[in-house]
Scaffold this active site. Sequence first.
Site, PDB file in Angstrom:
ATOM      1  N   CYS A  70       0.874  -1.182   0.000  1.00 54.66           N
ATOM      2  CA  CYS A  70       0.000   0.000   0.000  1.00 54.66           C
ATOM      3  C   CYS A  70       0.904   1.222   0.000  1.00 54.66           C
ATOM      4  O   CYS A  70       1.693   1.414   0.935  1.00 54.66           O
ATOM      5  CB  CYS A  70      -0.910  -0.016   1.225  1.00 54.66           C
ATOM      6  SG  CYS A  70      -1.928   1.473   1.358  1.00 54.66           S
ATOM      7  N   ASN A  72       0.273   4.639   0.147  1.00 55.12           N
ATOM      8  CA  ASN A  72       0.037   5.597   1.227  1.00 55.12           C
ATOM      9  C   ASN A  72       0.327   4.955   2.580  1.00 55.12           C
ATOM     10  O   ASN A  72       0.808   5.608   3.510  1.00 55.12           O
ATOM     11  CB  ASN A  72      -1.405   6.102   1.186  1.00 55.12           C
ATOM     12  CG  ASN A  72      -1.652   6.999  -0.006  1.00 55.12           C
ATOM     13  OD1 ASN A  72      -0.898   7.913  -0.267  1.00 55.12           O
ATOM     14  ND2 ASN A  72      -2.716   6.713  -0.750  1.00 55.12           N
ATOM     15  N   CYS A 214      -4.589   6.681  -3.256  1.00 55.06           N
ATOM     16  CA  CYS A 214      -3.965   5.362  -3.364  1.00 55.06           C
ATOM     17  C   CYS A 214      -2.589   5.554  -3.984  1.00 55.06           C
ATOM     18  O   CYS A 214      -2.482   5.927  -5.158  1.00 55.06           O
ATOM     19  CB  CYS A 214      -4.825   4.422  -4.209  1.00 55.06           C
ATOM     20  SG  CYS A 214      -4.081   2.780  -4.403  1.00 55.06           S
TER      21      CYS A 214
END
Length: 273
Positions: A70, A72, A214
């Site tokens: 991920c 972020n 994202c």
Amino acid sequence: MIQFAKYHGCGNNFIIVKEEDARGQDYSALAQAVCSTATGIGADGLIIVREDPQLEMVFYNMDGSRAPMCGNGIRCFAAYCFDNGIRTEKVYPVQTLAGEMIVNMMETSPFLVKISMGKPSFKSADFGVLNGSETFLDQQLETTEGAFTVSSCFMGTVHTVVWVDEFPSETAAGQLSNHPVFTEKTNVNFVKRIDSKTLAIKTYERGVGFTFACGTGACASLVMGLRQGKCESKVTVRLPYGQLIIEQLPDGEVTMAGPAVRVAEGTYIQEEI
């Protein structure tokens, strides 16, 4: 009771917990419990900080599914590690299911970090697409709101990029994310080209829905835009709660620079899960 911190990266928010404080937990069930806005703390995902034998980010979506990476989230992970004295050096590696990512702290107040995100893969086999061809580029997929031209790659996790003039509904986004051609579902990035150096993106994350940001999706969007001649190799991605700087280097490596902000710290009083 579990000690936690909550961080956000451009509005994409996470509950972060040290592995030692959550040892013995079912992380999938814990993610669903703490991320619930109705009965938990509320977040887009759960991050477990594993320090032994190597520093590792273990990431779960709010629906309890584990994701390889991920974008972020890893910036928030880096901010948490700095705030808690786990890592204070400028450059260091972090292990993920998508491989080793390199953290480069640029500023600490406010916290700004650049992450080396690896290189994209366009091989269908790497992101679970059943279409009988080696890649999944410039394909037409039908929804109840019409057809969309999509292109997919693996950029830390599976991402599909759709160029649009207007962002579609959550219904259409969900149908693309859950389309049967994607055996593991897909994250879907709807991208508006502002100019060759600026993009606006809205991402529907599998297991979450529409989110404010994202990081891996921004990286995938830059990669596809560059491949299709829609943007330059370095772009600013505009998001509702901040911006990211995404660049693809000559060797194919993609970097992402952006902020991470601590929102809260506290104790999660656990219900039966």
